[in-house]
Scaffold this motif. Structure first.
Motif, PDB file in Angstrom:
ATOM      1  N   ASP A  97      -9.074   8.509   2.475  1.00  0.00           N
ATOM      2  CA  ASP A  97     -10.015   9.521   2.756  1.00  0.00           C
ATOM      3  C   ASP A  97      -9.257  10.140   4.383  1.00  0.00           C
ATOM      4  N   ALA A  98     -10.391  10.958   5.008  1.00  0.00           N
ATOM      5  CA  ALA A  98      -9.828  11.438   6.029  1.00  0.00           C
ATOM      6  C   ALA A  98      -9.296  10.538   7.218  1.00  0.00           C
ATOM      7  N   GLN A  99      -9.859   9.285   7.289  1.00  0.00           N
ATOM      8  CA  GLN A  99      -9.467   8.425   8.340  1.00  0.00           C
ATOM      9  C   GLN A  99      -8.403   7.399   8.073  1.00  0.00           C
ATOM     10  N   GLY A 100      -8.076   7.380   6.748  1.00  0.00           N
ATOM     11  CA  GLY A 100      -6.759   6.476   6.404  1.00  0.00           C
ATOM     12  C   GLY A 100      -6.857   5.886   4.974  1.00  0.00           C
ATOM     13  N   VAL A 101      -6.300   5.080   4.627  1.00  0.00           N
ATOM     14  CA  VAL A 101      -6.312   4.556   3.251  1.00  0.00           C
ATOM     15  C   VAL A 101      -7.014   3.255   2.999  1.00  0.00           C
ATOM     16  N   TRP A 102      -7.739   2.885   1.904  1.00  0.00           N
ATOM     17  CA  TRP A 102      -8.394   1.901   1.595  1.00  0.00           C
ATOM     18  C   TRP A 102      -7.760   1.284   0.366  1.00  0.00           C
ATOM     19  N   LEU A 103      -7.626  -0.145   0.679  1.00  0.00           N
ATOM     20  CA  LEU A 103      -6.883  -1.027  -0.594  1.00  0.00           C
ATOM     21  C   LEU A 103      -7.852  -2.145  -0.763  1.00  0.00           C
ATOM     22  N   MET A 145       0.613  -1.050   0.103  1.00  0.00           N
ATOM     23  CA  MET A 145       0.002   0.054  -0.072  1.00  0.00           C
ATOM     24  C   MET A 145       0.906   1.310  -0.047  1.00  0.00           C
ATOM     25  N   ASP A 146       1.855   1.142   0.806  1.00  0.00           N
ATOM     26  CA  ASP A 146       2.853   2.441   0.886  1.00  0.00           C
ATOM     27  C   ASP A 146       3.477   2.745  -0.216  1.00  0.00           C
ATOM     28  N   ARG A 147       3.925   1.656  -0.978  1.00  0.00           N
ATOM     29  CA  ARG A 147       4.741   1.633  -2.303  1.00  0.00           C
ATOM     30  C   ARG A 147       3.512   2.339  -3.279  1.00  0.00           C
ATOM     31  N   LEU A 148       2.587   1.919  -3.424  1.00  0.00           N
ATOM     32  CA  LEU A 148       1.435   2.459  -4.258  1.00  0.00           C
ATOM     33  C   LEU A 148       1.456   4.003  -3.992  1.00  0.00           C
ATOM     34  N   LEU A 149       1.284   4.442  -2.927  1.00  0.00           N
ATOM     35  CA  LEU A 149       1.223   5.885  -2.439  1.00  0.00           C
ATOM     36  C   LEU A 149       2.453   6.597  -3.197  1.00  0.00           C
ATOM     37  N   VAL A 150       3.503   6.013  -2.886  1.00  0.00           N
ATOM     38  CA  VAL A 150       4.662   6.585  -3.491  1.00  0.00           C
ATOM     39  C   VAL A 150       4.597   6.796  -4.962  1.00  0.00           C
ATOM     40  N   ALA A 151       4.357   5.701  -5.686  1.00  0.00           N
ATOM     41  CA  ALA A 151       4.175   5.867  -7.109  1.00  0.00           C
ATOM     42  C   ALA A 151       3.235   6.751  -7.456  1.00  0.00           C
ATOM     43  N   ILE A 152       2.193   7.003  -6.843  1.00  0.00           N
ATOM     44  CA  ILE A 152       1.243   7.979  -7.362  1.00  0.00           C
ATOM     45  C   ILE A 152       1.997   9.607  -7.047  1.00  0.00           C
ATOM     46  N   GLY A 153       2.687   9.714  -6.323  1.00  0.00           N
ATOM     47  CA  GLY A 153       3.373  10.940  -6.026  1.00  0.00           C
ATOM     48  C   GLY A 153       4.311  11.143  -7.067  1.00  0.00           C
ATOM     49  N   ARG A 154       5.244  10.015  -7.094  1.00  0.00           N
ATOM     50  CA  ARG A 154       6.290  10.116  -8.053  1.00  0.00           C
ATOM     51  C   ARG A 154       6.101  10.052  -9.653  1.00  0.00           C
ATOM     52  N   ASP A 155       5.239   8.815  -9.678  1.00  0.00           N
ATOM     53  CA  ASP A 155       5.284   8.731 -11.304  1.00  0.00           C
ATOM     54  C   ASP A 155       4.168   9.527 -11.793  1.00  0.00           C
ATOM     55  N   LEU A 156       3.094  10.072 -10.955  1.00  0.00           N
ATOM     56  CA  LEU A 156       2.110  10.796 -11.688  1.00  0.00           C
ATOM     57  C   LEU A 156       2.107  12.364 -11.138  1.00  0.00           C
ATOM     58  N   GLY A 157       2.811  12.619 -10.207  1.00  0.00           N
ATOM     59  CA  GLY A 157       3.059  13.980  -9.674  1.00  0.00           C
ATOM     60  C   GLY A 157       1.790  14.330  -9.208  1.00  0.00           C
ATOM     61  N   ARG A 158       1.037  13.412  -8.376  1.00  0.00           N
ATOM     62  CA  ARG A 158      -0.234  13.858  -7.880  1.00  0.00           C
ATOM     63  C   ARG A 158      -0.231  13.537  -6.340  1.00  0.00           C
ATOM     64  N   ASP A 159      -1.106  14.078  -5.490  1.00  0.00           N
ATOM     65  CA  ASP A 159      -1.437  13.927  -4.150  1.00  0.00           C
ATOM     66  C   ASP A 159      -2.457  12.875  -4.066  1.00  0.00           C
ATOM     67  N   ALA A 160      -2.055  11.732  -3.534  1.00  0.00           N
ATOM     68  CA  ALA A 160      -3.251  10.765  -3.339  1.00  0.00           C
ATOM     69  C   ALA A 160      -4.276  11.010  -2.491  1.00  0.00           C
ATOM     70  N   ARG A 161      -4.144  12.161  -1.625  1.00  0.00           N
ATOM     71  CA  ARG A 161      -5.283  12.493  -1.018  1.00  0.00           C
ATOM     72  C   ARG A 161      -6.202  13.593  -1.658  1.00  0.00           C
ATOM     73  N   ASP A 162      -6.269  13.532  -2.936  1.00  0.00           N
ATOM     74  CA  ASP A 162      -7.039  14.491  -3.939  1.00  0.00           C
ATOM     75  C   ASP A 162      -8.441  14.006  -3.953  1.00  0.00           C
ATOM     76  N   GLY A 163      -8.940  13.038  -3.393  1.00  0.00           N
ATOM     77  CA  GLY A 163     -10.128  12.401  -3.524  1.00  0.00           C
ATOM     78  C   GLY A 163     -10.286  11.424  -4.423  1.00  0.00           C
ATOM     79  N   GLY A 164      -9.358  11.135  -5.439  1.00  0.00           N
ATOM     80  CA  GLY A 164      -9.499  10.078  -6.503  1.00  0.00           C
ATOM     81  C   GLY A 164      -9.342   8.741  -5.951  1.00  0.00           C
TER      82      GLY A 164
END
Length: 94
Positions: A38-44, A1-20
């Motif tokens: 979401d506001a409480q955490g991460v769903w996978l 899960m953490d690697r996927l969050l990093v990939a969103i920021g690194r590869d896509l240049g996006r903030d994973a908390r943007d609601g998508g």
């Protein structure tokens, strides 16, 4: 899960908390992972097909967006791109 969050920021240049929701596919196309923050955490969520493969856009596309209907067809394993084509793009029968 953490690697996927990093990939969103690194590869896509996006903030994973943007609601998508972010969807990742394995190489064989038989498994997808959907990541949401979401506001409480991460769903996978993980979905695996027993037969066939998930239909994916061209390999050169790093990011794309889907409607709710297209996403429903994607996770069902249906070729959502064929169902989503505009009827004007289809050949006319004379």
């Amino acid at each position: 899960m953490d690697r996927l969050l990093v990939a969103i920021g690194r590869d896509l240049g996006r903030d994973a908390r943007d609601g998508g929701a972010y969807v990742f596919r394995n190489r064989s196309g038989t498994r997808i992972k959907v990541l949401c923050v979401d506001a409480q955490g991460v769903w996978l969520s993980v979905r695996r097909l027993h037969e066939g493969a998930f239909h994916w856009p061209r390999s050169g596309d790093a990011a794309w967006s889907l409607t709710r209907e297209q996403f429903a067809w994607l996770v069902a394993g249906v070729d959502w791109q064929r169902l989503s084509r505009a009827t004007s793009a289809l050949p006319k029968i004379i």
